[in-house]
Enzyme design. Sequence first.
Site, PDB file in Angstrom:
ATOM      1  N   TYR A  26       1.025  -1.463   0.222  1.00  0.00           N
ATOM      2  CA  TYR A  26      -0.056   0.192  -0.080  1.00  0.00           C
ATOM      3  C   TYR A  26       0.533   0.996   0.211  1.00  0.00           C
ATOM      4  CZ  TYR A  26      -3.823   3.483   1.381  1.00  0.00           C
ATOM      5  OH  TYR A  26      -4.837   4.153   0.984  1.00  0.00           O
ATOM      6  N   SER A  68      -6.239   1.243  -4.207  1.00  0.00           N
ATOM      7  CA  SER A  68      -6.388   2.893  -4.198  1.00  0.00           C
ATOM      8  C   SER A  68      -5.225   3.070  -4.034  1.00  0.00           C
ATOM      9  CB  SER A  68      -6.644   2.862  -2.819  1.00  0.00           C
ATOM     10  OG  SER A  68      -7.611   4.546  -2.770  1.00  0.00           O
ATOM     11  N   ASP A  72     -17.550   3.942  -7.927  1.00  0.00           N
ATOM     12  CA  ASP A  72     -16.453   5.202  -6.954  1.00  0.00           C
ATOM     13  C   ASP A  72     -16.705   6.108  -6.673  1.00  0.00           C
ATOM     14  OD1 ASP A  72     -14.423   4.878  -5.719  1.00  0.00           O
ATOM     15  OD2 ASP A  72     -13.087   3.452  -6.526  1.00  0.00           O
ATOM     16  N   HIS A 105     -15.389   1.920  -3.818  1.00  0.00           N
ATOM     17  CA  HIS A 105     -14.170   1.377  -3.770  1.00  0.00           C
ATOM     18  C   HIS A 105     -14.291   0.129  -3.193  1.00  0.00           C
ATOM     19  CE1 HIS A 105     -11.199   3.391  -4.160  1.00  0.00           C
ATOM     20  NE2 HIS A 105     -10.510   3.415  -2.228  1.00  0.00           N
TER      21      HIS A 105
END
Length: 718
Positions: free
Chosen positions: A479, A559, A643, A678
């Site tokens: 991430y 993301s 999203d 999302h």
Amino acid sequence: MKKLIVLGIAGTLLIACETTEKKETIAVNYPNTKKVDSVDTYFDAKVKDPYRWLEDDRSAETEAWVEAENKVTFGYLEKIPFREALKERLEKLWNYEKLGSPFKEGDYTYFYKNDGLQDQFVVYRQKDEAEPEVFLDPNTFSDDGTTSLAGLSFTKDGSLAGYLISEGGSDWRKAIVLDTESMEIVEDTLTDIKFSGLAWKGKEGFYYSSYDKPEGSELSAKTDQHKVYFHKLGTPQKEDRLVYGERPEEKHRYIGASVSDDQRYLTLSAATSTSGNKLFIKDLQDPNGLLIPIVSDTESDNYLIDNVDSKLYIVTNRNAPNNKIITVDAAKPTPENWKDFIPETENVLSPGTGGGYIFTEYMVDAVSKVMQYDYEGNMVREIKLPGVGSASGFGGKKEDKDFYFSFTNYITPGSSYKYNVESGEYDLYWKPEIDFKSDDYESKQVFYTSKDGTEIPMIITHKKGLELNGKNPTILYAYGGFNISITPSFSIANTVWMEQGGIYAVPNIRGGGEYGKKWHEAGIKMKKQNVFDDFIAAAEYLIDSKYTASDYLAVRGGSNGGLLVGAAMTQRPDLMQVALPAVGVMDMLRYHTFTAGAGWAYDFGTAEDSKEMFDYLKGYSPVHNIREGTEYPATLITTGDHDDRVVPAHSFKFAAELQEKQAGDNPTLIRIETNAGHGAGTPVSKTIGQYADIFGFTFYNMGFRELPNQKVLKEFKE
């Protein structure tokens, strides 16, 4: 491999199997995506944006493009010979009872439960020894399972409950209030709530946050000024009292309200970005009380964890990058009056309260360590956890003598334990019955060196007895942003990957919160390249150590992690065979113009900040760094058409650029989930389908024409 002829007709596709000297492949003909003459100027630099029209999520043209792309993508995926076998295996493994940790509200004990393949978890409740009963079943909210429960909040006495629903995965919420005894609806329905919970003030009403409805599309238009309202039960929403956020000096992108457990104090957190907040407090016992600032700047993160009368217990990273707890009197709450209660340590602190104690969870190299303190600051004990992994849920109500915590890691399904606050003893409350043999797998942590010499931890999980021959299919996931820590947790989907001989590797790269604020800030703005370098170095470590090779490596992230994958695959397309960017932030010059994207500027900076910042962002922005004539890895981009956090236009534009400029024969596909957002609240049926497609695409493009471990599939079918 011979070149494919691309037909220049929008929506036309050609999917066939062609035989080469190597392996049978699936040929793809992409829709023709039109270009427009759109140009932006930044500090005298002109930047073309030929796919700007795809930002209009309401247009018929965009809808037609989505339909055409999905037709190509699903046409390809349907020809993968083991796609259905993966889906069946996922369904088989997923189909076990899942139980959340119980919690007490009023006279009832509540818990979340999923029988196995239900699209949404059901909320049950139980009084004393009576049989559990259904309290809320989100599977009844919509026919297709895409309306989900997005929040649940009770009054202190448990007599009223407010719950939030999300439709199609959107961040916009609706609120409904129930009388928990009669199960009758008290308030139906408040609308346009966003990035908010419900904070009850007695049974009078509750505080919530929202934005003014934006002009244009509510899924992509900018939302910039958050506001806190108080809703009094029995009155129309249009009469709700605006508490904070109207005046120019009160303008913030994220404002949250909470009420202390004893109902005495209202606290407001106000932030302009995802890091740093002002903190205000109001004494609700004083009818003429005002909001008093505790912290007046946004240089630190601060929140009230508890209070004893007027003594406040506040968690902060002000002059303490790894967090500490301070105490202060509510009458003089500003930082000059703060006293350290639990000082900062070398490990990141995440505390909770319950049963009259404070529980401090520390991250030690991304795994949990938990201590128990009394309200005088004395350590009662260290809690010996069931293993090495992630513990959560240490906390409850002040009067609780027992509460429940959960424990998990990459090879241990999440289990619940009942903890006694006085003795420190706990018993296994619930353990899932799942068709997965944890003892056959191993998880180990290694440390590798990034480009600038920084040591980065990574946990590598796989079947025991793995041969380090450089031929193991591997997913590298990370991430790297927003102070978010990636800690070990069990994934049903990943078990399917690993039982096929796959490796799952997770590095704790900079930009995250695993080592506190310093670790986070080492991966933001002009240091964002550190994040990509850490990820690339993780891939190189796996290859150099013979876990895998480039031909068998897939990179995955969602993301901000989707941005990570997009940057890594454009900077080092030679490094991986498959790229799997999900709901990614791909246009770094325009991200801040959509929904609440401007709040991400603390991590990213914006193209308007300075020429230096513009050049830096353009230098790694995935959409702007796809080069003509470059062979990129096989790519499956995933996003949702609803999203409204990272708008799908990011993924749309990235896909269009890749399809135009891809030089090799590797497929570049985009899978657009309709009526999905999302990720949160996605129905189980859709999630299983997504994973079957992702794993199928990955194995196929690593050269597998049948699954590596056919024995597993044969055994489960028998």
